[in-house]
Design a protein around this motif. Sequence first.
Motif, short mmCIF file in Angstrom:
data_model
loop_
_atom_site.label_atom_id
_atom_site.label_comp_id
_atom_site.label_asym_id
_atom_site.label_seq_id
_atom_site.Cartn_x
_atom_site.Cartn_y
_atom_site.Cartn_z
N LYS A 5 -40.22 -3.28 8.98
CA LYS A 5 -38.83 -3.60 8.66
C LYS A 5 -38.81 -4.36 7.34
N HIS A 7 -36.97 -6.33 4.00
CA HIS A 7 -35.85 -7.17 3.55
C HIS A 7 -35.68 -6.90 2.07
N SER A 26 -27.50 0.57 0.84
CA SER A 26 -27.68 -0.55 1.76
C SER A 26 -27.34 -0.13 3.19
N ALA A 30 -29.83 -0.25 6.33
CA ALA A 30 -29.48 -1.04 7.52
C ALA A 30 -29.39 -0.15 8.75
N GLY A 33 -32.48 -0.30 10.47
CA GLY A 33 -32.93 -1.61 10.92
C GLY A 33 -33.43 -2.53 9.85
N HIS A 34 -33.29 -2.17 8.56
CA HIS A 34 -33.77 -3.01 7.48
C HIS A 34 -32.68 -3.99 7.05
N LYS A 35 -33.09 -5.17 6.63
CA LYS A 35 -32.17 -6.22 6.24
C LYS A 35 -31.86 -6.13 4.75
N SER A 37 -29.81 -8.14 1.50
CA SER A 37 -29.07 -9.25 0.90
C SER A 37 -28.45 -8.74 -0.40
N HIS A 54 -22.70 -2.31 8.47
CA HIS A 54 -23.69 -3.04 9.28
C HIS A 54 -23.69 -4.52 8.90
N ASP A 56 -24.15 -7.08 10.49
CA ASP A 56 -25.20 -7.88 11.12
C ASP A 56 -26.49 -7.85 10.30
N LEU A 57 -26.66 -6.82 9.45
CA LEU A 57 -27.88 -6.68 8.66
C LEU A 57 -27.64 -6.75 7.15
N HIS A 59 -25.86 -8.73 4.29
CA HIS A 59 -25.19 -10.01 4.02
C HIS A 59 -24.88 -10.13 2.53
#
Length: 362
Positions: A5, A7, A26, A30, A33-35, A37, A54, A56-57, A59
């Motif tokens: 995973k 980021h 993005s 996401a 399941g990847h984050k 920013s 997404h 939740d992932l 931001h």
Amino acid sequence: MDTSKLHVAMFPWLAFGHFIPYLRLSNKLAERGHKVSYLLAKGALPKLQQLNHHPDLIHFFPLVIPHVDGLPSGAETASDVPFPLHDLLISAMDNTKDQVETILTNLKPDIVFFDFGQWIPSITRQLGTKGSLYGRLTGSMKESDAIAVRTCHEIEGSFCDYLAQQYSKPVLLTGPVLPETPDAQLEEKWDKWLYKFDPGSVVYCAFGSQITLQKEQFQEMMLGFELSGFPFLVALTPPHGCSTIGEALPEGFKGRIGERGWVHGGWVPQTLILKHPSVGYGCKINGRRIEAIEVGRGLDGMIGKEGLSKAIKSVMDNESELGNSVKNNHVKWKNIFSGKNWQDEKIDGFVQDLQFLLESGK
């Protein structure tokens, strides 16, 4: 570090034509399941939040864009600034370096995607983070660890191979990352007008909000659409020196065109319009080309009304060999691009390439 995973951080140029493709990518990351920013101008946040599928992932990290002398007060994105002042907006973006460095130092992402921020690699090297470039700017490409391009080998394979050879670094391809088909319905005023015309007969022209034509070029183009004889929908910003589209139109244009043409000076629901059966092959005109047809220009570099009219007719004529070729080519690519499995495979391959890039750098 769990490389299964990722980021990633996104830092696009301060324009919606960059914000939105970065956010589409993005969403795709996401989805797996990847984050993410996402760094962006504070003023752009309200328009992009609804496109974050997404939250939740993904931001958002809003940046305060410092004022630079010569820019309009409160300018934060390319939409707020006339094109001749974009150099000043680049300076304003450069002045966010301290903010960006603080955010990245705290986040410590695995990979940073950027385009105009040539100073990003100097930050990422200190953090042990990879800088992949999401764009095609020479200076940034020289300093980045890898180059990421929103395309695929089927479309631009030779170009991507050239980039890899020229810069001696990996070129990672995301695929086209097409927008999701919206569930919304086309507004009645557009739908009702488009249905006045035969299937595949309406020419749609859009330059994007960042392109503003000179009045003479604008009028020449309008006359080209008039000469073509086809119904048309044109979405352009008012030309330089004009506050509205209406005041910029050639004399007598509205009376001669009647209901056959619609020239709109604001935002249009492009994805829904391109889906409409009346729009020619889902085909749109951009700054230089109609599909694969070069639009003729005069000695002064302007697109002439005769050249534009000829190009439109050559593409829209169902009886011509060229028109059929363009239509068949469009259908072929539409069938490929519309396949969700095909798009998913491109994104999955891109993620694997990112993971390999990280592993190889250890």
